[in-house]
Scaffold this motif. Structure first.
Motif, PDB file in Angstrom:
ATOM      1  N   CYS A 118       0.814  -1.219   0.000  1.00  0.00           N
ATOM      2  CA  CYS A 118       0.000   0.000   0.000  1.00  0.00           C
ATOM      3  C   CYS A 118       0.845   1.265   0.000  1.00  0.00           C
ATOM      4  CB  CYS A 118      -0.934   0.013   1.208  1.00  0.00           C
ATOM      5  SG  CYS A 118      -2.202  -1.268   1.140  1.00  0.00           S
ATOM      6  N   ASN A 119       2.135   1.119  -0.265  1.00  0.00           N
ATOM      7  CA  ASN A 119       3.038   2.269  -0.268  1.00  0.00           C
ATOM      8  C   ASN A 119       3.922   2.282  -1.506  1.00  0.00           C
ATOM      9  OD1 ASN A 119       2.828   3.883   2.359  1.00  0.00           O
ATOM     10  ND2 ASN A 119       2.836   1.768   3.099  1.00  0.00           N
ATOM     11  N   GLY A 120       4.443   3.475  -1.780  1.00  0.00           N
ATOM     12  CA  GLY A 120       5.364   3.626  -2.896  1.00  0.00           C
ATOM     13  C   GLY A 120       4.746   3.203  -4.218  1.00  0.00           C
ATOM     14  N   LYS A 192       6.355  10.119  -2.127  1.00  0.00           N
ATOM     15  CA  LYS A 192       6.314  11.583  -2.138  1.00  0.00           C
ATOM     16  C   LYS A 192       7.679  12.229  -1.964  1.00  0.00           C
ATOM     17  CE  LYS A 192       3.176  13.994  -0.264  1.00  0.00           C
ATOM     18  NZ  LYS A 192       2.306  14.645   0.731  1.00  0.00           N
ATOM     19  N   ASN A 193       8.499  11.686  -1.057  1.00  0.00           N
ATOM     20  CA  ASN A 193       9.709  12.422  -0.695  1.00  0.00           C
ATOM     21  C   ASN A 193      10.995  11.590  -0.770  1.00  0.00           C
ATOM     22  OD1 ASN A 193       9.538  10.744   1.544  1.00  0.00           O
ATOM     23  ND2 ASN A 193       8.910  12.361   2.957  1.00  0.00           N
ATOM     24  N   ASN A 194      10.916  10.360  -1.313  1.00  0.00           N
ATOM     25  CA  ASN A 194      12.095   9.489  -1.432  1.00  0.00           C
ATOM     26  C   ASN A 194      12.755   9.182  -0.094  1.00  0.00           C
ATOM     27  OD1 ASN A 194      12.051   9.129  -4.297  1.00  0.00           O
ATOM     28  ND2 ASN A 194      12.860  11.193  -4.529  1.00  0.00           N
ATOM     29  N   HIS A 195      11.991   9.282   0.993  1.00  0.00           N
ATOM     30  CA  HIS A 195      12.503   8.877   2.294  1.00  0.00           C
ATOM     31  C   HIS A 195      12.169   7.410   2.541  1.00  0.00           C
ATOM     32  CE1 HIS A 195      13.434  12.806   4.572  1.00  0.00           C
ATOM     33  NE2 HIS A 195      13.436  13.070   3.282  1.00  0.00           N
ATOM     34  N   LEU A 196      13.047   6.743   3.293  1.00  0.00           N
ATOM     35  CA  LEU A 196      12.782   5.388   3.749  1.00  0.00           C
ATOM     36  C   LEU A 196      11.983   5.446   5.043  1.00  0.00           C
ATOM     37  CD1 LEU A 196      16.294   3.770   3.185  1.00  0.00           C
ATOM     38  CD2 LEU A 196      14.323   3.762   1.651  1.00  0.00           C
ATOM     39  N   TYR A 197      11.007   4.550   5.170  1.00  0.00           N
ATOM     40  CA  TYR A 197      10.185   4.519   6.369  1.00  0.00           C
ATOM     41  C   TYR A 197      10.153   3.115   6.948  1.00  0.00           C
ATOM     42  CZ  TYR A 197       8.347   9.223   5.763  1.00  0.00           C
ATOM     43  OH  TYR A 197       8.219  10.588   5.670  1.00  0.00           O
ATOM     44  N   GLU A 198      10.217   3.061   8.267  1.00  0.00           N
ATOM     45  CA  GLU A 198      10.006   1.828   9.013  1.00  0.00           C
ATOM     46  C   GLU A 198       8.534   1.787   9.423  1.00  0.00           C
ATOM     47  OE1 GLU A 198      11.158   0.105  13.431  1.00  0.00           O
ATOM     48  OE2 GLU A 198      12.621   1.369  12.377  1.00  0.00           O
ATOM     49  N   LEU A 199       7.846   0.706   9.051  1.00  0.00           N
ATOM     50  CA  LEU A 199       6.416   0.594   9.308  1.00  0.00           C
ATOM     51  C   LEU A 199       6.145  -0.651  10.145  1.00  0.00           C
ATOM     52  CD1 LEU A 199       5.072   1.475   5.736  1.00  0.00           C
ATOM     53  CD2 LEU A 199       5.357   3.005   7.696  1.00  0.00           C
ATOM     54  N   ASP A 200       5.617  -0.427  11.325  1.00  0.00           N
ATOM     55  CA  ASP A 200       5.344  -1.488  12.288  1.00  0.00           C
ATOM     56  C   ASP A 200       4.047  -1.115  12.991  1.00  0.00           C
ATOM     57  OD1 ASP A 200       5.223  -3.200  14.475  1.00  0.00           O
ATOM     58  OD2 ASP A 200       7.348  -3.035  14.955  1.00  0.00           O
ATOM     59  N   GLY A 201       3.018  -1.907  12.812  1.00  0.00           N
ATOM     60  CA  GLY A 201       1.719  -1.595  13.395  1.00  0.00           C
ATOM     61  C   GLY A 201       1.693  -1.630  14.902  1.00  0.00           C
ATOM     62  N   ASP A 202       2.706  -2.249  15.517  1.00  0.00           N
ATOM     63  CA  ASP A 202       2.787  -2.288  16.977  1.00  0.00           C
ATOM     64  C   ASP A 202       3.399  -1.026  17.568  1.00  0.00           C
ATOM     65  OD1 ASP A 202       1.556  -4.611  17.657  1.00  0.00           O
ATOM     66  OD2 ASP A 202       3.367  -5.786  17.926  1.00  0.00           O
ATOM     67  N   LYS A 203       3.951  -0.169  16.722  1.00  0.00           N
ATOM     68  CA  LYS A 203       4.554   1.069  17.212  1.00  0.00           C
ATOM     69  C   LYS A 203       3.549   2.221  17.127  1.00  0.00           C
ATOM     70  CE  LYS A 203       9.321  -0.331  16.508  1.00  0.00           C
ATOM     71  NZ  LYS A 203      10.651  -0.027  15.926  1.00  0.00           N
ATOM     72  N   ALA A 211      16.452  10.006   3.787  1.00  0.00           N
ATOM     73  CA  ALA A 211      16.265  10.030   2.337  1.00  0.00           C
ATOM     74  C   ALA A 211      17.284   9.167   1.614  1.00  0.00           C
ATOM     75  CB  ALA A 211      16.363  11.464   1.830  1.00  0.00           C
ATOM     76  N   ILE A 212      16.873   8.666   0.448  1.00  0.00           N
ATOM     77  CA  ILE A 212      17.799   8.040  -0.498  1.00  0.00           C
ATOM     78  C   ILE A 212      17.542   8.678  -1.860  1.00  0.00           C
ATOM     79  CG2 ILE A 212      18.007   5.867   0.730  1.00  0.00           C
ATOM     80  CD1 ILE A 212      16.051   4.641  -1.254  1.00  0.00           C
ATOM     81  N   ASP A 213      18.437   8.413  -2.799  1.00  0.00           N
ATOM     82  CA  ASP A 213      18.297   8.997  -4.126  1.00  0.00           C
ATOM     83  C   ASP A 213      17.050   8.461  -4.822  1.00  0.00           C
ATOM     84  OD1 ASP A 213      20.632  10.390  -3.739  1.00  0.00           O
ATOM     85  OD2 ASP A 213      21.886   8.960  -4.853  1.00  0.00           O
ATOM     86  N   GLU A 214      16.514   9.256  -5.712  1.00  0.00           N
ATOM     87  CA  GLU A 214      15.275   8.897  -6.403  1.00  0.00           C
ATOM     88  C   GLU A 214      15.400   7.590  -7.165  1.00  0.00           C
ATOM     89  OE1 GLU A 214      12.069  10.928  -9.532  1.00  0.00           O
ATOM     90  OE2 GLU A 214      13.858  12.007  -8.876  1.00  0.00           O
ATOM     91  N   ASP A 215      16.592   7.313  -7.715  1.00  0.00           N
ATOM     92  CA  ASP A 215      16.766   6.117  -8.538  1.00  0.00           C
ATOM     93  C   ASP A 215      17.165   4.882  -7.726  1.00  0.00           C
ATOM     94  OD1 ASP A 215      19.293   6.968  -7.863  1.00  0.00           O
ATOM     95  OD2 ASP A 215      20.149   6.713  -9.869  1.00  0.00           O
ATOM     96  N   GLN A 221      22.020   0.675  -0.877  1.00  0.00           N
ATOM     97  CA  GLN A 221      22.788   0.717   0.361  1.00  0.00           C
ATOM     98  C   GLN A 221      21.960   1.236   1.538  1.00  0.00           C
ATOM     99  OE1 GLN A 221      25.664  -0.735   0.433  1.00  0.00           O
ATOM    100  NE2 GLN A 221      25.942  -0.403   2.624  1.00  0.00           N
ATOM    101  N   GLY A 222      21.106   2.247   1.281  1.00  0.00           N
ATOM    102  CA  GLY A 222      20.306   2.801   2.366  1.00  0.00           C
ATOM    103  C   GLY A 222      19.359   1.797   2.977  1.00  0.00           C
ATOM    104  N   GLY A 223      18.689   1.025   2.133  1.00  0.00           N
ATOM    105  CA  GLY A 223      17.777   0.006   2.638  1.00  0.00           C
ATOM    106  C   GLY A 223      18.494  -1.112   3.362  1.00  0.00           C
ATOM    107  N   LEU A 224      19.622  -1.557   2.802  1.00  0.00           N
ATOM    108  CA  LEU A 224      20.381  -2.630   3.443  1.00  0.00           C
ATOM    109  C   LEU A 224      20.931  -2.198   4.799  1.00  0.00           C
ATOM    110  CD1 LEU A 224      22.308  -4.046   0.340  1.00  0.00           C
ATOM    111  CD2 LEU A 224      20.340  -5.063   1.515  1.00  0.00           C
TER     112      LEU A 224
END
Length: 250
Positions: A118-120, A192-203, A211-215, A221-224
């Motif tokens: 449901c994202n990106g 929207k903003n090329n930022h990485l998000y951590e999504l956890d319904g318990d939080k 942020a990471i580069d658009e491409d 590397q950012g995700g890893l």
């Protein structure tokens, strides 16, 4: 088998599901049942560092779902981090990310899936008039508690989940309230903003991880680095991590 940790009190869960096996085939079947195009699937990521193994994963990786047994180290970290964080109150169909508060016990695999698709750019693969598109249409304009109710009350979501949760390589527990102490966390890139998000319904809400580069995709590397952060925090004491990526189907 993977399910929720004891990060929040049982009383905050309003119903229970049989836990979903951490299995890319099971995850893929469920997203297709819910209305995601067959152009996407989940696949295991077998290494964070071996370039040859990483090359087997189709790109771009649109989301990552990390599965791990909750440890005292992890729960201590979460408790301190959450204490300083306000409750999320977003209620728009144009948020940086779409986040779902978890109110169904033993369903953290389902919430990981929902956060992934449901994202990106993954959201572009949801069919019109499907279970998922209907849930988003009903829920995204609502605040987190009311949005959570939309998921709880969906007979179509529960029916699809119930069928798929019986599949996999291990026998599911008969009691949906049985504690099996594994947890799922999803990582996505905002549309929207090329930022990485951590999504956890318990939080308390989505966590902006920079942020990471658009491409770049989620296996850049950012995700890893986000995944390594979770693994390294255990100082070698917890090796039972597994990682799946939402990727183009072959």
């Amino acid at each position: 088998m993977a399910t929720d940790s004891q990060l929040i009190p049982q009383k905050q869960y309003r119903k229970s599901f049989i836990p979903l096996e951490s299995n890319p085939d099971v995850f893929t079947e469920l997203i297709h049942e819910l209305g995601v195009s067959s152009t996407l699937c989940f696949q295991d990521v077998l290494s964070l560092d071996d370039e040859e193994l990483l090359a087997f994963v189709p790109r771009p990786a649109l989301a990552l779902v990390l599965v791990f047994p909750s440890s005292s180290t992890y729960e201590t970290h979460v408790a301190a981090d959450e204490a300083a964080r306000p409750d999320y109150t977003g209620s728009s169909d144009d948020e940086d990310v779409n986040w779902f508060k978890q109110t169904i016990y033993n369903a953290c695999g389902l919430y990981g899936i929902l956060h992934a698709v449901c994202n990106g750019k993954a959201r572009e693969h949801i069919a019109l008039n499907s279970t998922l598109s209907d849930l988003l249409a009903k829920g995204l304009l609502l605040e987190p508690e009311a949005r959570a109710r939309v998921l709880e009350d969906s007979a179509e979501l529960e029916s699809a989940y119930r069928v798929v949760a019986q599949k996999g390589d291990t026998e599911p527990p008969e009691n949906p309230e049985e504690v099996v102490d594994f947890h799922y966390v999803c990582f996505v890139k905002s549309h929207k903003n090329n930022h990485l998000y951590e999504l956890d319904g318990d939080k308390k809400g989505p966590i902006d991880r920079g942020a990471i580069d658009e491409d770049q995709d989620m296996l850049s590397q950012g995700g890893l680095e986000l995944i390594r952060e979770f693994v390294d925090r255990e100082n070698g004491g917890n090796i039972n991590f597994s990682l799946m990526a939402l990727v183009p189907a072959g």
